[in-house]
Scaffold this motif. Structure first.
Motif, mmCIF file in Angstrom:
data_model
loop_
_atom_site.group_PDB
_atom_site.id
_atom_site.type_symbol
_atom_site.label_atom_id
_atom_site.label_comp_id
_atom_site.label_asym_id
_atom_site.label_seq_id
_atom_site.Cartn_x
_atom_site.Cartn_y
_atom_site.Cartn_z
ATOM 1 N N VAL A 72 0.852 -1.182 0.000
ATOM 2 C CA VAL A 72 0.000 0.000 0.000
ATOM 3 C C VAL A 72 0.893 1.240 0.000
ATOM 4 N N ILE A 73 0.558 2.207 -0.823
ATOM 5 C CA ILE A 73 1.268 3.485 -0.856
ATOM 6 C C ILE A 73 0.503 4.446 0.038
ATOM 7 N N TYR A 74 1.132 4.846 1.139
ATOM 8 C CA TYR A 74 0.538 5.832 2.034
ATOM 9 C C TYR A 74 1.171 7.190 1.773
ATOM 10 N N PHE A 75 0.366 8.237 1.858
ATOM 11 C CA PHE A 75 0.892 9.599 1.754
ATOM 12 C C PHE A 75 0.098 10.485 2.698
ATOM 13 N N TYR A 76 0.701 11.593 3.085
ATOM 14 C CA TYR A 76 -0.022 12.586 3.873
ATOM 15 C C TYR A 76 0.692 13.937 3.803
ATOM 16 N N LYS A 77 1.836 14.035 4.446
ATOM 17 C CA LYS A 77 2.566 15.305 4.480
ATOM 18 C C LYS A 77 3.378 15.498 3.201
ATOM 19 N N VAL A 78 3.482 16.738 2.753
ATOM 20 C CA VAL A 78 4.179 17.070 1.505
ATOM 21 C C VAL A 78 5.638 16.637 1.538
ATOM 22 N N GLY A 100 4.666 12.641 -1.093
ATOM 23 C CA GLY A 100 4.038 13.907 -0.685
ATOM 24 C C GLY A 100 3.445 14.684 -1.845
ATOM 25 N N CYS A 101 3.899 14.393 -3.053
ATOM 26 C CA CYS A 101 3.336 15.063 -4.229
ATOM 27 C C CYS A 101 1.883 14.668 -4.455
ATOM 28 N N PHE A 102 1.416 13.609 -3.812
ATOM 29 C CA PHE A 102 0.019 13.203 -3.932
ATOM 30 C C PHE A 102 -0.898 14.092 -3.090
ATOM 31 N N SER A 103 -0.326 14.820 -2.155
ATOM 32 C CA SER A 103 -1.105 15.705 -1.298
ATOM 33 C C SER A 103 -1.621 16.912 -2.085
ATOM 34 N N ASN A 104 -2.798 17.371 -1.735
ATOM 35 C CA ASN A 104 -3.349 18.586 -2.348
ATOM 36 C C ASN A 104 -2.586 19.829 -1.921
ATOM 37 N N PHE A 105 -1.750 19.689 -0.917
ATOM 38 C CA PHE A 105 -0.950 20.811 -0.433
ATOM 39 C C PHE A 105 0.402 20.892 -1.144
ATOM 40 N N SER A 106 0.699 19.941 -2.010
ATOM 41 C CA SER A 106 2.002 19.958 -2.690
ATOM 42 C C SER A 106 2.103 21.185 -3.587
ATOM 43 N N PRO A 107 3.303 21.743 -3.731
ATOM 44 C CA PRO A 107 3.485 22.992 -4.481
ATOM 45 C C PRO A 107 3.502 22.772 -5.998
ATOM 46 N N HIS A 108 2.391 22.284 -6.507
ATOM 47 C CA HIS A 108 2.242 22.036 -7.939
ATOM 48 C C HIS A 108 1.013 22.790 -8.418
ATOM 49 N N GLY A 109 1.250 23.950 -9.005
ATOM 50 C CA GLY A 109 0.163 24.802 -9.462
ATOM 51 C C GLY A 109 -0.601 24.187 -10.612
ATOM 52 N N SER A 147 4.939 16.599 -15.313
ATOM 53 C CA SER A 147 5.388 15.275 -15.755
ATOM 54 C C SER A 147 6.190 14.529 -14.690
ATOM 55 N N ASP A 148 6.915 15.251 -13.839
ATOM 56 C CA ASP A 148 7.712 14.572 -12.809
ATOM 57 C C ASP A 148 6.823 13.817 -11.823
ATOM 58 N N ILE A 149 5.761 14.458 -11.364
ATOM 59 C CA ILE A 149 4.891 13.771 -10.411
ATOM 60 C C ILE A 149 3.952 12.798 -11.126
ATOM 61 N N GLN A 150 3.700 13.038 -12.399
ATOM 62 C CA GLN A 150 2.934 12.061 -13.188
ATOM 63 C C GLN A 150 3.691 10.741 -13.209
ATOM 64 N N GLU A 151 5.001 10.799 -13.414
ATOM 65 C CA GLU A 151 5.816 9.582 -13.415
ATOM 66 C C GLU A 151 5.788 8.896 -12.051
ATOM 67 N N THR A 152 5.802 9.704 -10.983
ATOM 68 C CA THR A 152 5.713 9.131 -9.631
ATOM 69 C C THR A 152 4.396 8.388 -9.470
ATOM 70 N N LEU A 153 3.307 9.003 -9.920
ATOM 71 C CA LEU A 153 1.999 8.360 -9.818
ATOM 72 C C LEU A 153 1.965 7.066 -10.635
ATOM 73 N N GLY A 184 2.177 1.580 -10.115
ATOM 74 C CA GLY A 184 1.587 0.377 -10.707
ATOM 75 C C GLY A 184 0.120 0.231 -10.383
ATOM 76 N N GLU A 185 -0.223 -0.898 -9.797
ATOM 77 C CA GLU A 185 -1.610 -1.176 -9.404
ATOM 78 C C GLU A 185 -1.790 -1.101 -7.888
ATOM 79 N N GLN A 186 -0.795 -0.551 -7.208
ATOM 80 C CA GLN A 186 -0.851 -0.527 -5.749
ATOM 81 C C GLN A 186 -1.961 0.394 -5.238
ATOM 82 N N LEU A 187 -2.496 0.023 -4.109
ATOM 83 C CA LEU A 187 -3.502 0.831 -3.439
ATOM 84 C C LEU A 187 -2.843 2.111 -2.936
ATOM 85 N N ILE A 188 -3.482 3.256 -3.153
ATOM 86 C CA ILE A 188 -2.979 4.549 -2.682
ATOM 87 C C ILE A 188 -3.929 5.046 -1.604
ATOM 88 N N VAL A 189 -3.373 5.389 -0.439
ATOM 89 C CA VAL A 189 -4.186 5.769 0.719
ATOM 90 C C VAL A 189 -3.657 7.062 1.336
#
Length: 152
Positions: A2-8, A13-22, A98-104, A108-113
């Motif tokens: 499972v891929i967990y994320f929370y803090k930037v 951390g790029c999955f967070s809505n708070f990440s500095p990606h306009g 594109s950098d965070i697109q590649e991270t996403l 793969g098919e892992q669960l993101i939480v």
């Protein structure tokens, strides 16, 4: 796994809505997904005067605070539209950067939480019983981007 994320500043951390990606959406630039999401709560309401304040907030935390202020009334259809607004903003973010697109895509098919200890709607909550709607959106966006890439 499972891929967990929370803090930037943490892994994924790029999955967070708070990440500095306009994002540029609906003809306007927004500093973060969080800025855009919070401002959308007040479209068409008597409290829409807060929208420029949210947009100009110096941090996503300040934008969130303005948007969560219980003194203001959110739009009447908010519960019906909030997921689609969030999804469009998240999709735009990952199509733009594109950098965070590649991270996403690398997940793969892992669960993101979203491992938020307090949010049982967007995250999993303290006891992992939350709905994880942000994680669900990220996995949906991941699939949509894959499909877009396969068409090229």
């Amino acid at each position: 796994m499972v891929i967990y994320f929370y803090k930037v500043y943490e892994p994924y951390g790029c999955f967070s809505n708070f990440s500095p990606h306009g994002i540029f959406i609906e003809g306007e630039y927004w500093q973060t997904v969080e800025h855009y999401y919070q401002a959308n709560k007040f479209l068409g309401t008597k409290d829409n005067l807060v929208i420029p304040l949210i947009k100009a907030a110096s941090t996503p935390e300040k934008a969130a605070s303005l948007g969560r202020d219980r003194i203001r009334k959110v739009r009447s259809d908010w519960e019906e539209v909030k997921c689609s607004i969030m999804r469009q903003a998240v999709l735009t973010k990952f199509l733009t950067h594109s950098d965070i697109q590649e991270t996403l895509l690398s997940t793969g098919e892992q669960l993101i939480v979203e491992k938020s200890p307090t949010d049982y709607y967007w995250g999993c909550g303290l006891d992992n019983t939350g709905q994880n709607n942000l994680g669900q959106i990220l996995m949906s966006v991941r699939q949509e981007i894959r499909e877009l890439k396969n068409r090229k």
